[in-house]
Write an enzyme that holds these catalytic residues in place. Structure first.
Site, PDB file in Angstrom:
ATOM      1  N   ILE A 150       0.671  -1.058  -0.144  1.00 41.43           N
ATOM      2  CA  ILE A 150      -0.088   0.122  -0.118  1.00 41.43           C
ATOM      3  C   ILE A 150       0.810   1.402   0.080  1.00 41.43           C
ATOM      4  O   ILE A 150       0.338   2.461   0.085  1.00 41.43           O
ATOM      5  CB  ILE A 150      -1.004  -0.098   1.263  1.00 41.43           C
ATOM      6  CG1 ILE A 150      -0.284  -0.182   2.283  1.00 41.43           C
ATOM      7  CG2 ILE A 150      -1.763  -0.988   1.107  1.00 41.43           C
ATOM      8  CD1 ILE A 150      -1.158   0.107   3.876  1.00 41.43           C
ATOM      9  N   GLY A 159       9.020  -4.522  12.315  1.00 42.06           N
ATOM     10  CA  GLY A 159       8.083  -3.809  11.629  1.00 42.06           C
ATOM     11  C   GLY A 159       8.186  -2.301  12.084  1.00 42.06           C
ATOM     12  O   GLY A 159       8.006  -2.078  13.316  1.00 42.06           O
ATOM     13  N   GLU A 193       4.093   1.312  12.111  1.00 37.81           N
ATOM     14  CA  GLU A 193       3.313   1.945  13.309  1.00 37.81           C
ATOM     15  C   GLU A 193       4.074   2.718  14.152  1.00 37.81           C
ATOM     16  O   GLU A 193       3.772   3.782  14.585  1.00 37.81           O
ATOM     17  CB  GLU A 193       2.499   0.764  13.994  1.00 37.81           C
ATOM     18  CG  GLU A 193       1.825  -0.521  13.259  1.00 37.81           C
ATOM     19  CD  GLU A 193       0.694  -0.229  12.327  1.00 37.81           C
ATOM     20  OE1 GLU A 193       0.070   0.875  12.592  1.00 37.81           O
ATOM     21  OE2 GLU A 193       0.470  -1.184  11.693  1.00 37.81           O
TER      22      GLU A 193
HETATM   23 MO1  MOS Z   1      -1.803  -0.692  10.183  1.00 34.11          MO
HETATM   24  S1  MOS Z   1      -3.018   0.721  11.123  1.00 34.11           S
HETATM   25  O1  MOS Z   1      -2.176  -1.885  10.615  1.00 34.11           O
HETATM   26  O2  MOS Z   1      -2.585  -0.343   8.472  1.00 34.11           O
END
Ligand code: MOS
Length: 706
Positions: A459, A666, A669
């Site tokens: 994305i 990761g 976030e």
């Molecule tokens: Mo993230 S808020 O798990 O796309």
């Protein structure tokens, strides 16, 4: 045998960059078909009640209209289970309205203009009831421990009673809306009983499962494609009602249908970060040892849908404190369903916790970094297990060094530059990432190019690029000889791109698939191993290609806790007369494990920091008191733009995480977590004003005098 090259780490440009800037990359709204029809949704203008009548005659008679679908003629649809919790209730199943902006009709026409014009001709009469809109409404249902992550240890009441210093305060954050630039779009078409959907989703396999369940068909009869998605930030983690409507409409008019939400519709259709009220109590010794933490968060959820996040997950693990209670309570209201939005739970939760830590530091007369180091959790404070890796100490130290924290004079309002009050603030960051099973397949053909496929989406964070790097490293190929193909549910199954877990999950699967492919070639080559090429081996065996599958799951043999950490440092300048706050410098030090690509990883941190600046200073979704969102435009809902964002200084500290074979954590976030409190703490340092409500706007700074 695993070959290696030096393609991992360092700075690698996005492999999909040229496709994106030339327009060759196709986003969900870019897919066209012969005979394509356009769908426009009509939304409720009340928050609670029933549709008494919906008059569609004028819309149906309007030029180009193919169908007007309401609860009277919509197909019966099932609610999809699974994924990340249950799916949203399917749309148009009855006359009840449970939030303002609920889809009540969809108009399908030959052109977008005709559909939009006809949609404006529908007339709806309601039987309105008094909506539940307020967290304090005594009529509202309360949901305790909704996320199932409430946590406690020791005896908080005793800890607070014994503490030499206690700070207690309430912090609030407003509703904030995921605003990906790409409007969420779905293009759906049926070929007999086979449904194909191009969708703004964070997971094609997940969307396929949702749609199959909703329409009561086999998963094999559904294909979801999302090779490129224009951002999502969590909004694409559910298959929302408009996706279902596009597919239902395509079936009803027997043509391909495209449905693109408007910006205003995005505010009620694809989730948002719910507002929070958070009560924090910290108890400590005079020497700054935390003896008790009590953190209660309250936030709304929808009346007939479910989304739950824990506001205190980070609170439970950031500091070594013996007595702790963390609770999240939800209140069911007549609001659209909230959802994951970058740093879900942690972004607002850590705001409250880290502002309270700053208040405690002032109460103790102790440096804020020193206070955090004094309570450093060398092991997981709840389970007492070791961390798989943790470099938070290095984040504090390197971040402070790079920022010039030592230049800070602790007294509020003590640093000035002409008319500007200067403030330094900092905060810790944590995110608990999840790695779920994932699959990939690697194929190498006579052209010498390895193609790696997975249903996973990219994305925007750079998944195409870093997976190309991982594959190239394992296969011993230059980057140009590796091609990633993603975003197709027909490819090997992959989880959602969410929870900061996909790089670990997909990276491990790609690593496994490519390792297996190397083994297959080695076996084929026979012994003793000779200096051979992949294409040479294929040719000798009269093969056109060789493929291998790889799967990954989280390691279970390692008795250690994973965690992603960071330390954020902000400098603000506040106009003493006008209350305008500018973030003028920012250092983000992040323990993200092994960094596969300095460039895309830094971009993730920069983007998350920009989101954090918006969260701290600008973003708030406002209701007009009836449940209607009053600022659902980019003119009124302010996000951070370039002028709001200084150069972000990114530091990566830490070691490869042994929890997966690629060594990554990761970082999607943790990029936003800790940004807002670092800024809020800097504003306090600059002004002496402790603003406990976000956003810290000029209005608030001028109005809320101490
Ligand atoms: Mo993230 S808020 O798990 O796309």
């Amino acid at each position: 045998m695993t070959a290696t090259t030096d393609v991992v780490g360092g700075v690698v440009d996005r492999v999909d960059g040229p496709a994106k800037v030339t327009g060759a990359a196709r986003y969900p709204a870019d897919f066209g078909f012969a005979n394509l029809a356009y769908a426009v949704v009509v939304q409720s203008t009340i928050a609670a009640g029933r549709i008494r009548r919906i008059d569609t005659a004028a819309a149906e008679a309007a030029p180009g209209v193919l169908a007007v679908i309401t609860h009277h003629n919509a197909p019966r649809l099932a609610r999809a289970p699974g994924g990340l919790g249950i799916g949203p209730p399917p749309p148009l199943q009855d006359d009840r309205i449970v939030y303002h902006g609920q889809h009540i009709a969809v108009v399908v026409a030959r052109t977008l203009e005709e559909a939009t014009a006809a949609a404006s001709l529908t007339r709806t009469g309601y039987d309105e009831t008094e909506p539940l809109l307020d967290l304090d409404d005594p009529r509202a249902e309360q949901v305790e421990n909704a996320a199932g992550r409430d946590v406690s240890r020791g005896d908080v009441a005793a800890g607070l009673a014994a503490a030499e210093v206690v700070v207690a305060a309430t912090y609030t954050t407003p509703t904030q809306t995921n605003n990906p630039l790409g409007l969420f779009a779905t293009t759906a078409h049926w070929d007999g009983d086979l449904l194909t959907v191009h969708d703004s989703t964070q997971g094609t396999a997940f969307a396929r499962a949702s749609l199959a369940a909703t329409f009561g068909i086999q998963e094999s009869a559904v294909r979801v494609l999302a090779p490129f998605v224009g951002g999502a930030f969590g909004a694409g983690l559910r298959t929302w009602p408009h996706v279902v409507l596009a597919a239902a409409a395509a079936r009803m008019v027997d043509r391909p249908v495209k449905l693109v939400l408007t910006r205003a519709q995005m505010f009620t259709s694809v989730g948002y970060r719910p507002a929070t009220v958070q009560h924090v109590k910290l108890g400590a010794t005079r020497a700054g040892e935390l003896v008790a933490i009590d953190h209660e968060g309250i936030e709304p959820t929808a009346l007939e849908d479910d989304y739950a996040e824990s506001l205190t997950r980070a609170t439970a693990v950031l500091y070594d404190c013996p007595n702790l209670s963390g609770r999240t309570r939800q209140v069911r209201l007549n609001v659209a369903c909230p959802t994951w939005m970058r740093g879900p739970g942690e972004a607002p939760g850590v705001f409250a916790l880290e502002c309270a830590l700053d208040e405690l530091a002032y109460e103790l007369g102790m440096d804020p970094v020193e206070l955090r180091l004094r309570n450093y959790a060398d092991v997981h404070p709840q389970t007492r297990k070791p961390w798989s890796t943790k470099a938070l100490r290095a984040c504090y130290e390197q971040g402070a060094e790079r920022f010039g924290w030592a230049r800070r004079t602790p007294e509020p309002r003590s640093m000035r530059d002409g008319r500007y009050l200067v403030g330094y603030g900092m905060a810790s960051a944590y995110y608990g990432y999840v790695q779920v099973p994932c699959q990939a397949r690697a194929t190498l053909g006579l052209d010498g190019v390895a193609v790696v496929r997975s249903a996973a989406t990219d994305i925007g964070p750079g998944t195409y690029t870093v997976m190309t790097q991982v594959a190239a490293e394992v296969l011993g190929l230059p980057l140009e000889r590796v091609r990633l193909e993603l975003g197709d549910s027909a490819m090997p199954r992959a989880p959602l791109q969410g929870g900061s877990g996909l790089t670990a999950a997909l990276g491990s699967a790609v690593h496994a698939a490519c390792g297996e492919l190397v083994r297959s070639f080695t076996e084929l080559a026979g012994s003793p191993p000779t200096a051979d090429t992949y294409t040479g081996i294929l040719a000798r065996h009269r093969l056109t290609e060789l493929s291998a599958d790889g799967a990954s799951a989280r390691r279970t043999d390692l008795d250690a806790e994973p965690g992603i950490f960071g330390a954020k440092f902000a400098e603000v300048r506040v106009d003493a007369d006008l209350g305008l706050v500018r973030v003028t410098r920012f250092v983000a030090a992040v323990d993200g494990g092994r960094i596969l690509n300095e460039k895309t990883a830094s971009s993730q941190i920069i983007g998350g920091t920009a989101g954090g600046i918006g969260m701290a200073l600008l973003e708030q979704t406002l209701s007009d008191g009836t449940g209607r969102i009053a600022n659902a435009t980019f003119g009124d809902y302010l996000v951070a733009v370039n002028a709001d964002v200084p150069d972000i200084n990114v530091i990566f500290a830490g070691d490869p995480d042994p929890i997966n074979p690629v060594g990554v954590k990761g970082i999607g976030e943790v990029a936003i977590v800790g940004v807002a409190p670092a800024i809020a703490n800097a504003v306090f340092h600059a002004t002496g004003r402790r603003l406990r409500a976000l956003p810290i706007s000029a209005e608030r700074l001028l109005q809320e005098r101490p």
